[in-house]
Scaffold this active site. Structure first.
Site, PDB file in Angstrom:
ATOM      1  N   ASP A 248      61.992 -11.996 -75.007  1.00 50.45           N
ATOM      2  CA  ASP A 248      61.732 -12.807 -73.867  1.00 50.45           C
ATOM      3  C   ASP A 248      61.940 -12.177 -72.510  1.00 50.45           C
ATOM      4  OD1 ASP A 248      64.340 -13.564 -73.727  1.00 50.45           O
ATOM      5  OD2 ASP A 248      63.960 -14.860 -75.385  1.00 50.45           O
ATOM      6  N   LYS A 270      59.233 -16.993 -71.698  1.00 51.48           N
ATOM      7  CA  LYS A 270      59.772 -18.122 -71.719  1.00 51.48           C
ATOM      8  C   LYS A 270      60.692 -18.100 -70.384  1.00 51.48           C
ATOM      9  CE  LYS A 270      62.175 -19.542 -75.446  1.00 51.48           C
ATOM     10  NZ  LYS A 270      63.393 -19.894 -75.864  1.00 51.48           N
ATOM     11  N   MET A 383      70.989 -22.094 -66.341  1.00 51.65           N
ATOM     12  CA  MET A 383      69.827 -22.931 -66.154  1.00 51.65           C
ATOM     13  C   MET A 383      70.078 -23.887 -65.066  1.00 51.65           C
ATOM     14  SD  MET A 383      68.126 -22.942 -69.790  1.00 51.65           S
ATOM     15  CE  MET A 383      69.641 -23.329 -70.668  1.00 51.65           C
TER      16      MET A 383
HETATM   17  N1  SAH Z   1      71.600 -17.240 -74.362  1.00 48.78           N
HETATM   18  C1  SAH Z   1      71.832 -16.960 -73.156  1.00 48.78           C
HETATM   19  C2  SAH Z   1      71.407 -18.087 -72.351  1.00 48.78           C
HETATM   20  C3  SAH Z   1      69.891 -18.415 -72.101  1.00 48.78           C
HETATM   21  S1  SAH Z   1      69.659 -19.749 -70.956  1.00 48.78           S
HETATM   22  C4  SAH Z   1      73.180 -16.224 -73.036  1.00 48.78           C
HETATM   23  O1  SAH Z   1      74.012 -16.577 -73.982  1.00 48.78           O
HETATM   24  O2  SAH Z   1      73.624 -15.934 -72.072  1.00 48.78           O
HETATM   25  C5  SAH Z   1      69.108 -18.773 -69.729  1.00 48.78           C
HETATM   26  C6  SAH Z   1      70.085 -19.029 -68.425  1.00 48.78           C
HETATM   27  O3  SAH Z   1      71.218 -18.043 -68.514  1.00 48.78           O
HETATM   28  C7  SAH Z   1      69.623 -18.598 -66.995  1.00 48.78           C
HETATM   29  O4  SAH Z   1      69.263 -19.576 -66.692  1.00 48.78           O
HETATM   30  C8  SAH Z   1      70.913 -18.002 -66.576  1.00 48.78           C
HETATM   31  O5  SAH Z   1      71.603 -19.444 -65.888  1.00 48.78           O
HETATM   32  C9  SAH Z   1      71.754 -17.626 -67.377  1.00 48.78           C
HETATM   33  N2  SAH Z   1      71.510 -16.040 -67.531  1.00 48.78           N
HETATM   34  C10 SAH Z   1      71.274 -15.246 -68.444  1.00 48.78           C
HETATM   35  N3  SAH Z   1      71.419 -14.043 -68.181  1.00 48.78           N
HETATM   36  C11 SAH Z   1      72.019 -13.921 -66.824  1.00 48.78           C
HETATM   37  C12 SAH Z   1      72.344 -12.988 -65.903  1.00 48.78           C
HETATM   38  N4  SAH Z   1      72.269 -11.822 -66.314  1.00 48.78           N
HETATM   39  N5  SAH Z   1      72.741 -13.029 -64.842  1.00 48.78           N
HETATM   40  C13 SAH Z   1      72.857 -14.782 -64.572  1.00 48.78           C
HETATM   41  N6  SAH Z   1      72.644 -15.678 -65.198  1.00 48.78           N
HETATM   42  C14 SAH Z   1      72.081 -15.490 -66.506  1.00 48.78           C
END
Ligand code: SAH
Length: 464
Positions: A248, A270, A383
């Site tokens: 995604d 997504k 998010m």
């Molecule tokens: N499974 C993922 C989270 C998915 S939800 C995890 O464990 O990180 C998606 C949210 O994760 C985004 O909206 C943001 O808030 C955060 N996110 C994921 N990667 C990011 C990154 N490289 N930098 C900042 N926020 C990030």
């Protein structure tokens, strides 16, 4: 070839070590691991060496070396910093035709120690013939990262079935084909994933001639927050053997590039409120591909079990009896915090940390506010960008101080990382001012102040 590699069975054999200091300790440790009986001779012998001698059932001789110390030994190690003595030991051993190693003096050695990758019973030895031991060690380090620590268990599995397979296929070529298939297919996957019993069951079925399972497998792989350097070894290994990769938006291109070159890549998108494929269709696609016998990597940003809907996907797989593995990844909170210089907990400032989603299933931002306002708790909002004004307002309203430090980390861990710090009161304003966009992580709490204290600078860590 300057030296012929051979593996020496030292179990129960007497080995002489001349010297009782640090260098002798390192060699003694290896020798003891190989089951040798240590005879150590030196005027002084360190405590750790003495312990090894005792454990090996050997003897310590507390005096200077004499030629007769060689009696009954199958291997001699000179590990002193006395060059003439080392040369003497070497000459005596050669005279008797016993293999000798003099530490750091290849010219005086008839045998040398390689750099070792130990996945017993599988052992890899790397040697530069004594010319460039550092180079050999670097190669060793590369091999260490390539070959999973559990690789030796594969050899153990093979050992248990060796005779049976030999009986089944008297022909060497058939046998080789059989084992190649085992070591490169789902049986090995299971063993490496720590599912030894299942691996054994599949191997038994294969020996009994049962039809091989026609279903493939799904690997739910956490790809980490962006920097490819943060992938786990297991993630990389599975990515390199996948037939299909479903990924995604959060998965960085540099990470996708590490997948097997000829794997099909399927973007399932997504974005908040803009799902390229609805979740149930993603689930269905995983099931369909696995049923076609494909090995499917479902690559997810961060960790699959943290706001990653990983739970829903494996529920569906389990319902269809499809085998799967879940590979944890570094979640955005850990990655972003580390790359922004914000420790999530700190004995003086935060005794707990809470991961919260700013985007609820029903589209609202209706969080349990009262639970989120303790000043000693760090909040990490995933998010959280769209709902940020409401979130800040509600936190303040429910008692969290308006000047609580807070940070926005956009595209954390990548070279595009941007970090903005402020307070709960002005955070939404910062978003507008700097045109902050997703993916962005929000960290709220006293710990944010530590970033300044650490004099953090951007780009300190990102590799791609
Ligand atoms: N499974 C993922 C989270 C998915 S939800 C995890 O464990 O990180 C998606 C949210 O994760 C985004 O909206 C943001 O808030 C955060 N996110 C994921 N990667 C990011 C990154 N490289 N930098 C900042 N926020 C990030």
């Amino acid at each position: 070839m300057e030296f012929l590699p051979l593996f020496h069975n030292l179990r129960g054999a007497q080995v002489l070590v001349v010297g009782g200091g640090e260098i002798a300790l390192r060699k003694s440790r290896l020798l003891a691991e190989a089951g040798a009986v240590l005879r150590v001779v030196a005027p002084e012998i360190g405590a750790e060496v003495r312990e090894l001698i005792e454990r090996s059932g050997g003897e310590q001789i507390l005096r200077g070396y004499t030629e007769s110390d060689l009696n009954g030994c199958v291997l001699i190690i000179a590990a002193t910093d006395d060059e003439p003595l080392n040369a003497q030991v070497s000459a005596d051993a050669r005279q008797r035709g016993v293999p000798v190693n003099v530490v750091d003096a290849p010219a005086l050695c008839s045998v040398i120690f390689p750099a070792i990758v130990d996945r017993s019973p599988l052992v890899i030895a790397v040697s530069s013939g004594g010319d460039a031991p550092v180079l050999a060690r670097l190669i060793r380090a590369k091999l260490e990262t390539w070959i999973p620590p559990t690789y030796g268990h594969l050899a153990g599995l093979a050992a248990r079935f060796r005779h049976q397979v030999k009986g089944l296929f008297p022909n060497v070529q058939q046998r080789r084909a059989f084992w190649e298939d085992v070591f490169q297919g789902p049986i090995a996957d299971r063993q490496l994933a720590g599912q030894g019993a299942e691996a054994e069951r599949l191997l038994r079925a294969k020996i009994d001639g049962d039809a091989p399972p026609t279903t493939g497998e799904v690997y739910l792989v956490g790809a980490g927050p962006g920097d490819p350097d943060l992938l786990t070894f297991r993630a990389l290994r599975l990515m390199q053997q996948a037939d299909v990769v479903l990924y995604d938006r959060l998965v960085a291109p540099a990470i996708l590039d590490l997948c097997r070159r000829d794997a099909d890549r399927v973007y399932v998108g997504k974005q908040r409120a803009d799902h390229a494929l609805p979740q149930d269709q993603i689930n269905q696609q995983l099931v369909d591909l696995a049923k076609q016998g494909k090995r499917v990597v479902r690559l997810k940003g961060g960790d699959p079990f943290i706001f990653g809907r990983g739970g829903e996907e494996i529920e569906e797989l389990a319902a269809h009896g499809i085998p799967f593995q879940v590979v944890p990844g570094i979640t955005a909170a850990s990655g972003c915090a580390a790359y922004a210089g914000i420790p999530l907990t700190h004995r003086d400032h935060a005794q707990s940390v809470r991961f919260v989603t700013g985007h609820l299933k029903n589209g609202s931002t209706d969080l349990p506010w009262k639970d989120l306002v303790s000043p000693s708790q760090t909040l990490v909002l995933y998010m959280g960008l769209i709902g940020l004004p409401v979130i800040c307002e509600q936190l303040i309203k429910h008692g969290r101080s308006a000047d609580t430090p807070a940070a926005l980390i956009q595209q954390g861990t990548t070279v595009n990382q941007r970090v903005f710090t402020g307070t709960l009161a002005n955070l939404p304003q910062l978003v507008a001012e700097h045109e902050v966009h997703a993916p962005t992580l929000v960290i709220v709490g006293e710990v944010v102040k530590l970033r300044e204290k650490l004099a953090w600078f951007e780009g300190a860590q990102a590799t791609v």
